[in-house]
Design a protein around this motif. Structure first.
Motif, short mmCIF file in Angstrom:
data_model
loop_
_atom_site.label_atom_id
_atom_site.label_comp_id
_atom_site.label_asym_id
_atom_site.label_seq_id
_atom_site.Cartn_x
_atom_site.Cartn_y
_atom_site.Cartn_z
N ALA A 114 2.66 3.62 -1.05
CA ALA A 114 2.21 2.56 -1.97
C ALA A 114 2.39 1.21 -1.29
CB ALA A 114 3.00 2.61 -3.27
N LYS A 115 1.32 0.41 -1.31
CA LYS A 115 1.35 -0.91 -0.70
C LYS A 115 0.82 -1.93 -1.69
CE LYS A 115 -0.30 -3.46 3.36
NZ LYS A 115 -1.11 -3.37 4.61
N GLN A 116 1.49 -3.03 -1.83
CA GLN A 116 1.09 -4.02 -2.82
C GLN A 116 -0.01 -4.92 -2.27
OE1 GLN A 116 4.27 -6.51 -4.37
NE2 GLN A 116 3.29 -6.55 -6.37
N ALA A 117 -1.05 -5.11 -3.09
CA ALA A 117 -2.16 -5.99 -2.73
C ALA A 117 -1.81 -7.43 -3.07
CB ALA A 117 -3.42 -5.55 -3.48
N PRO A 118 -2.55 -8.39 -2.51
CA PRO A 118 -2.26 -9.81 -2.79
C PRO A 118 -2.31 -10.16 -4.28
CG PRO A 118 -3.69 -9.62 -0.88
CD PRO A 118 -3.58 -8.26 -1.47
N ASP A 119 -3.14 -9.43 -5.07
CA ASP A 119 -3.24 -9.76 -6.49
C ASP A 119 -2.14 -9.12 -7.32
OD1 ASP A 119 -3.93 -7.10 -6.49
OD2 ASP A 119 -5.92 -7.36 -7.37
N GLY A 120 -1.20 -8.42 -6.68
CA GLY A 120 -0.07 -7.83 -7.40
C GLY A 120 -0.25 -6.36 -7.74
N HIS A 121 -1.48 -5.84 -7.69
CA HIS A 121 -1.70 -4.41 -7.92
C HIS A 121 -1.18 -3.61 -6.72
CE1 HIS A 121 -4.61 -6.07 -10.84
NE2 HIS A 121 -4.35 -4.98 -11.52
N TRP A 122 -1.07 -2.31 -6.94
CA TRP A 122 -0.59 -1.42 -5.88
C TRP A 122 -1.70 -0.48 -5.45
CZ3 TRP A 122 4.23 -1.79 -3.61
CH2 TRP A 122 5.14 -2.66 -4.25
N LEU A 123 -1.77 -0.24 -4.14
CA LEU A 123 -2.75 0.69 -3.57
C LEU A 123 -1.99 1.90 -3.05
CD1 LEU A 123 -4.85 -1.91 -1.53
CD2 LEU A 123 -5.21 -1.11 -3.88
N VAL A 124 -2.37 3.08 -3.52
CA VAL A 124 -1.66 4.32 -3.17
C VAL A 124 -2.58 5.20 -2.34
CG1 VAL A 124 -0.41 6.32 -4.06
CG2 VAL A 124 -0.37 4.17 -5.34
N LYS A 125 -2.09 5.63 -1.17
CA LYS A 125 -2.85 6.48 -0.27
C LYS A 125 -2.07 7.76 0.04
CE LYS A 125 -5.55 3.06 2.35
NZ LYS A 125 -5.88 2.58 3.72
N PRO A 126 -2.79 8.88 0.27
CA PRO A 126 -2.11 10.11 0.68
C PRO A 126 -1.73 10.04 2.15
CG PRO A 126 -4.46 10.49 0.63
CD PRO A 126 -4.25 9.07 0.15
N THR A 127 -0.65 10.70 2.52
CA THR A 127 -0.27 10.75 3.93
C THR A 127 -1.02 11.86 4.67
OG1 THR A 127 1.60 12.17 3.33
CG2 THR A 127 2.02 9.80 3.53
N ARG A 128 -1.44 12.89 3.95
CA ARG A 128 -2.25 13.98 4.48
C ARG A 128 -3.28 14.37 3.42
NH1 ARG A 128 -1.10 17.15 8.70
NH2 ARG A 128 -1.85 19.02 7.65
#
Length: 398
Positions: A34-48
């Protein structure tokens, strides 16, 4: 049910409302970041490339496939034993929105019902007992130690007919674990189906966590159980998240699409090679160097007369747009061909060019042939494509 966080296998992120604590939980598990975007929302990506659901703390991570769910289930069912999803699992009743967990639970429940509708399988199990009647064999040493010279009771060993056998233990444990998996809701029809089958196994002992799976082998007596057992084993093995990984502990059912694609491709091509070429799948280890330090593991090596004649590797990725294959996979296949002494190797991609693309390697003359499937097609058409590629491979060997 915890807070649902949706993750796409494609890695395409949709901004989500999460707390810093939520993000910390996600980043503490091995399946997503999970990485936070500049607007405060979070972006979640799978590792595989995973598909399914796993519960981590108070969060339920739902991983959606980039393929239609029916295609995932087709490959999954075929790869664990040529199970026909359309024929046996009622796929029309479930859409992509339902997710893999309820769909797979439905598949497992229906196969378990088919197995148990003909009666719960019984078998003989050796048991030790103390009895006033001699049944089976007397345990002489125990009798001398505990009997103290008295004629009764007797320390005996006998075979008893029971339902508490390996096949039923595997099936019962898989049903229980699917019932507790993230992504399966209390009112799901699949859940009710699992419970009904579980109630038919009251005298069967579940397999303890972190213990090995009981051994079983296919025979005439248990043949009707085999499709259900293949699915049950999938639940109980590493693709089902029931164990701790380092400091992380999760609960769910999550499959790796690279493994699913590899299993499907290898089994489908093995079927074609058996029919056309004869021979068998090679299980011997492969080494690039003569000392045996550099071990290689091709997905499928086919041999006839004790000698390798073909090698394949399945790649759950898309070919490059302008030219076929991918660089790392081509280099890898070159190593396989060199170690096996083969003039040609084949890469099978999940999508790409319609026509095969061949690379001839320098002075060695080794050919690396890149083929692709189209997994968006109907299952029968995908299998027809595999049959076509297998025919090309077989023709090149003659």
């Amino acid at each position: 049910m915890g807070v649902v966080v949706r993750v796409s296998e494609t890695g395409k992120c949709h901004p989500q409302h999460l707390t810093a604590a939520d993000a910390s939980v996600i980043n503490g598990c091995p399946y997503a970041t999970a990485k936070q975007a500049p607007d405060g929302h979070w972006l979640v990506k799978p590792t595989r490339p995973k598909v399914g659901a796993v519960r981590v703390g108070h969060l339920d991570l739902h991983f959606s496939p980039k393929l239609p769910l029916k295609r995932v289930l087709f490959m999954l069912g075929y790869g664990v034993g040529r199970i026909d999803w359309d024929a046996h699992a009622g796929s029309d009743s479930l859409g992509d929105a339902d997710g893999l967990v309820p769909a797979f639970a439905n598949m497992l429940g229906r196969q378990a019902k088919q197995a148990l509708d003909q009666g719960v399988l019984q078998g003989y199990r050796t048991a030790d007992a103390t009895s006033t009647v001699l049944r089976g064999r007397l345990r002489v040493t125990d009798q001398m130690q505990h009997g103290m010279g008295r004629p009764v009771p007797l320390e005996i060993r006998h075979d008893e007919l029971t339902t508490d056998i390996a096949e039923n233990r595997i099936l019962r444990t898989a049903l229980e674990r699917m019932l507790g998996a993230a992504g399966l809701h209390r009112d799901d029809e699949a859940r009710k189906l699992l419970i009904r089958q579980l109630l038919r196994l009251p005298g069967v002992t579940p397999i303890p966590r972190n213990s090995g799976m009981p051994h079983w082998s296919e025979n005439r007596r248990n043949r009707r159980y085999v499709p259900a057992l293949r699915l049950a084993e999938l639940v109980l093995r590493e693709r089902s998240i029931e164990q701790a990984e380092g400091s992380f502990t999760g609960n769910g059912f999550l499959v790796d699409m690279e493994d699913v694609f590899e299993d499907f491709v290898c089994l489908a091509f093995a079927d074609e090679f058996t029919r056309t070429l004869g021979g068998r799948r090679r299980t011997a280890k492969v080494h690039l160097d003569t000392a045996g330090h550099l071990e290689l593991k091709p997905d499928l090596t086919w041999e006839r007369g004790g000698k390798p004649i073909a090698v394949l590797d399945a790649k759950y990725m898309w070919e490059r747009k302008k030219i076929g294959g991918t660089r790392d996979a081509i280099f890898q296949m070159l190593g396989y061909c060199t170690s096996l002494g083969l003039e040609r190797g084949h890469l099978i991609y999940a999508a790409g060019h319609q026509d095969a693309w061949t690379y001839t390697v320098g002075a060695s003359g080794i050919e690396i042939v890149c083929h692709s499937l189209d997994l968006d097609l109907e299952p029968a058409d995908v299998l027809a494509r595999i049959r076509h590629i297998a025919t090309l491979i077989c023709d090149s060997l003659s």
